[in-house]
Write a protein that holds these residues in place. Structure first.
Motif, mmCIF file in Angstrom:
data_model
loop_
_atom_site.group_PDB
_atom_site.id
_atom_site.type_symbol
_atom_site.label_atom_id
_atom_site.label_comp_id
_atom_site.label_asym_id
_atom_site.label_seq_id
_atom_site.Cartn_x
_atom_site.Cartn_y
_atom_site.Cartn_z
ATOM 1 N N UNK A 139 0.830 -1.120 0.083
ATOM 2 C CA UNK A 139 -0.044 0.061 -0.068
ATOM 3 C C UNK A 139 0.777 1.107 -0.048
ATOM 4 N N UNK A 140 0.481 2.301 -0.609
ATOM 5 C CA UNK A 140 1.251 3.616 -0.678
ATOM 6 C C UNK A 140 1.024 4.319 0.483
ATOM 7 N N UNK A 141 2.059 4.881 1.015
ATOM 8 C CA UNK A 141 1.996 5.809 2.343
ATOM 9 C C UNK A 141 1.548 7.299 1.841
ATOM 10 N N UNK A 142 0.664 7.811 2.435
ATOM 11 C CA UNK A 142 0.414 9.346 1.945
ATOM 12 C C UNK A 142 1.393 10.223 2.684
ATOM 13 N N UNK A 143 1.869 11.328 1.904
ATOM 14 C CA UNK A 143 2.635 12.262 2.741
ATOM 15 C C UNK A 143 1.817 13.165 3.338
ATOM 16 N N UNK A 144 2.099 13.798 4.514
ATOM 17 C CA UNK A 144 1.239 15.048 5.035
ATOM 18 C C UNK A 144 1.516 16.133 3.932
ATOM 19 N N UNK A 145 0.186 16.925 3.713
ATOM 20 C CA UNK A 145 0.154 18.148 3.114
ATOM 21 C C UNK A 145 1.173 19.099 3.718
ATOM 22 N N UNK A 146 2.352 19.229 2.894
ATOM 23 C CA UNK A 146 3.330 20.131 3.551
ATOM 24 C C UNK A 146 3.084 21.393 4.161
ATOM 25 N N UNK A 147 2.941 21.669 5.365
ATOM 26 C CA UNK A 147 2.894 22.942 5.983
ATOM 27 C C UNK A 147 1.798 23.712 5.663
ATOM 28 N N UNK A 148 0.592 22.659 5.194
ATOM 29 C CA UNK A 148 -0.685 23.324 4.883
ATOM 30 C C UNK A 148 -1.434 23.709 6.032
ATOM 31 N N UNK A 149 -1.589 24.926 6.232
ATOM 32 C CA UNK A 149 -2.060 25.518 7.547
ATOM 33 C C UNK A 149 -3.045 26.495 7.176
ATOM 34 N N UNK A 150 -4.437 25.994 7.429
ATOM 35 C CA UNK A 150 -5.487 26.824 7.207
ATOM 36 C C UNK A 150 -5.620 27.821 8.049
ATOM 37 N N UNK A 151 -5.238 27.809 9.139
ATOM 38 C CA UNK A 151 -4.866 29.079 9.984
ATOM 39 C C UNK A 151 -4.136 28.700 11.014
ATOM 40 N N UNK A 152 -3.262 29.523 11.700
ATOM 41 C CA UNK A 152 -2.270 29.255 12.840
ATOM 42 C C UNK A 152 -3.214 28.334 13.698
ATOM 43 N N UNK A 153 -2.314 27.462 14.219
ATOM 44 C CA UNK A 153 -3.007 26.537 15.214
ATOM 45 C C UNK A 153 -3.729 25.147 14.538
ATOM 46 N N UNK A 154 -3.835 25.431 13.350
ATOM 47 C CA UNK A 154 -4.532 24.308 12.687
ATOM 48 C C UNK A 154 -3.982 23.397 12.003
ATOM 49 N N UNK A 155 -2.681 23.076 12.427
ATOM 50 C CA UNK A 155 -1.718 22.033 11.673
ATOM 51 C C UNK A 155 -2.150 20.736 12.549
ATOM 52 N N UNK A 156 -1.795 19.798 11.773
ATOM 53 C CA UNK A 156 -2.304 18.425 12.023
ATOM 54 C C UNK A 156 -2.075 18.021 13.445
ATOM 55 N N UNK A 157 -0.881 18.550 14.155
ATOM 56 C CA UNK A 157 -0.584 17.778 15.439
ATOM 57 C C UNK A 157 -1.003 19.012 16.408
ATOM 58 N N UNK A 158 -2.147 19.791 16.400
ATOM 59 C CA UNK A 158 -2.363 20.398 17.325
ATOM 60 C C UNK A 158 -4.015 20.330 17.735
ATOM 61 N N UNK A 159 -4.030 20.364 18.982
ATOM 62 C CA UNK A 159 -5.285 20.329 19.695
ATOM 63 C C UNK A 159 -6.014 21.622 19.393
ATOM 64 N N UNK A 160 -7.426 21.851 18.803
ATOM 65 C CA UNK A 160 -8.033 22.900 19.018
ATOM 66 C C UNK A 160 -9.257 22.747 19.764
ATOM 67 N N UNK A 161 -9.364 23.581 20.892
ATOM 68 C CA UNK A 161 -10.499 23.422 21.557
ATOM 69 C C UNK A 161 -11.843 24.206 20.840
ATOM 70 N N UNK A 162 -13.006 23.959 21.321
ATOM 71 C CA UNK A 162 -14.256 24.109 20.651
ATOM 72 C C UNK A 162 -14.356 25.380 21.247
ATOM 73 N N UNK A 163 -14.151 25.991 22.393
ATOM 74 C CA UNK A 163 -14.472 27.259 22.914
ATOM 75 C C UNK A 163 -13.427 28.458 22.499
ATOM 76 N N UNK A 164 -13.963 29.577 22.104
ATOM 77 C CA UNK A 164 -13.181 30.655 21.785
ATOM 78 C C UNK A 164 -12.619 31.196 23.061
ATOM 79 N N UNK A 165 -11.113 31.432 22.921
ATOM 80 C CA UNK A 165 -10.527 31.986 24.062
ATOM 81 C C UNK A 165 -10.121 33.413 23.948
#
Ligand code: TXA
Ligand code: MG
Length: 322
Positions: free
Chosen positions: A207-233
């Motif tokens: 099976x082919x391994x997918x590569x993460x979309x390089x540094x595709x950040x929709x907004x700061x804090x939304x990268x793959x390895x970040x937890x985003x809380x539901x509430x607004x801070x």
């Protein structure tokens, strides 16, 4: 003071006792030296970030001694299990969704619902994890921004005086970090290339391994390895609005205490290690309370405060921008 000890039953016992007390031990693995702490103890894990001087909280690898322990921590898909059985013990890290009984603390996972697991082949690492009876969280044993340590001397030159014990197992066998594969999506993703080549894994899985979309950040804090809380801070808050819950630091919000207000203090005594150890747990609890907004008191910017502020800043970016 940092003790450097060669490997024998006595030093393993000493290391185990230090880990049980929530202290830090650098240990050899077959890839690079790891800066280890009890992965279930968030205070101990906070001390790892402090010792490394990391300006942000990256999730850490939890090292396990056997497959049974790994299966307790995460939900393994059939493919993930196949890969673990083939390459463990060894230089492969598997990221998978946490199980309901996952013991690796929120801070070690940087608040994520996934956990990175690795079963090292190095006998010292194995003995230590077995003796502790819990997973050991261990990033590479170097100061933030420096290269990984492959000898006890490297560890000492970066971390002397900042950790309690260095187990000297000589130069590591492989000298390069583990390969990291994530099983949190429909197809496996290679998050970091390492000792085991992509092709070898692809061939084995057929099976082919997918590569993460390089540094595709929709907004700061939304990268793959970040937890985003539901509430607004709302950061650096001086007060608490009617519709807000509150995360305090050093009892700045004491005058606003009232019934029905969801409020936690990261550290009433202004201890940044305690604050870091509570951060992800409180963000999660706040989300569970159902609040839409959280006022967060100001937190000093020095030491671990830098990583705490970095995390809060990322979390404060609205996460409903698609
Ligand atoms: O060979 C190695 O992997 C060494 C030895 C000590 O085991 N460890 C190591 O750890 O290199 P560290 O912390 O330097 O790198 C761990 C990597 C980080 O890049 C982190 O972002 C990623 O693993 N990681 C950990 N948990 C993750 C998760 N839940 N989701 C995505 N990435 C994760
Ligand atoms: Mg590293």
């Amino acid at each position: 003071m940092t003790v450097i000890a060669s490997i024998d039953s006595q030093s393993i016992l000493k290391a185990t006792n230090l880990l049980k007390e929530g202290l830090l031990v650098a240990m050899p693995t077959e890839t690079v030296y790891g800066l280890g702490a009890d992965a279930t103890n968030s205070r101990a894990v906070a001390a790892i970030y402090a010792a490394k001087g990391r300006p942000s909280f990256n999730p850490l690898i939890a090292h396990v001694s056997d497959l049974t322990q790994a299966l307790k921590e995460a939900e393994f898909s059939e493919t993930a299990l196949k890969l673990a059985e083939k390459f463990w013990p060894g230089p492969l890290t598997i990221v998978a969704p946490i199980s309901f009984q996952c013991s690796v603390c929120d801070l070690a996972r940087a608040g994520l619902d996934s956990v990175a697991l690795r079963m090292p082949k190095d006998l010292t690492a194995q003995r230590l994890i077995k003796a502790l009876g819990r997973p050991i969280a261990a990033p590479s044993a170097n100061r933030s921004g420096h290269i990984s340590s492959v000898t006890a001397e490297h560890v000492a030159s970066d971390l002397l005086g900042k950790i309690d014990l260095i187990l000297d197992g000589g130069p590591t066998k492989l000298g390069l970090e583990s390969t990291i594969i994530s099983f949190c999506q429909a197809t496996p993703i290679i998050l970091r290339s390492g000792i085991i080549a992509r092709e070898e894994i692809e061939e084995f899985l057929n099976q082919r391994l997918t590569s993460p979309v390089k540094d595709k950040v929709i907004a700061p804090g939304m990268t793959l390895a970040h937890y985003a809380p539901l509430a607004t801070l709302r950061l650096n808050a001086k007060d608490i609005a009617e519709d807000e819950a509150a995360i305090d630091f050093g009892a700045q919000f004491n005058q606003f205490r009232k019934t029905n207000l969801w409020m936690r203090d990261l550290s009433a005594t202004q201890n940044l290690i305690e604050a870091a150890s509570n951060l992800f747990t409180f963000l999660r609890e706040a989300d569970k309370s159902g609040t839409k907004k959280i006022a967060v008191a100001s937190i000093p910017k020095h030491g671990l405060g830098e990583a705490i502020n970095d995390r809060l800043m990322r979390a404060s970016v609205p996460n409903n921008i698609a």
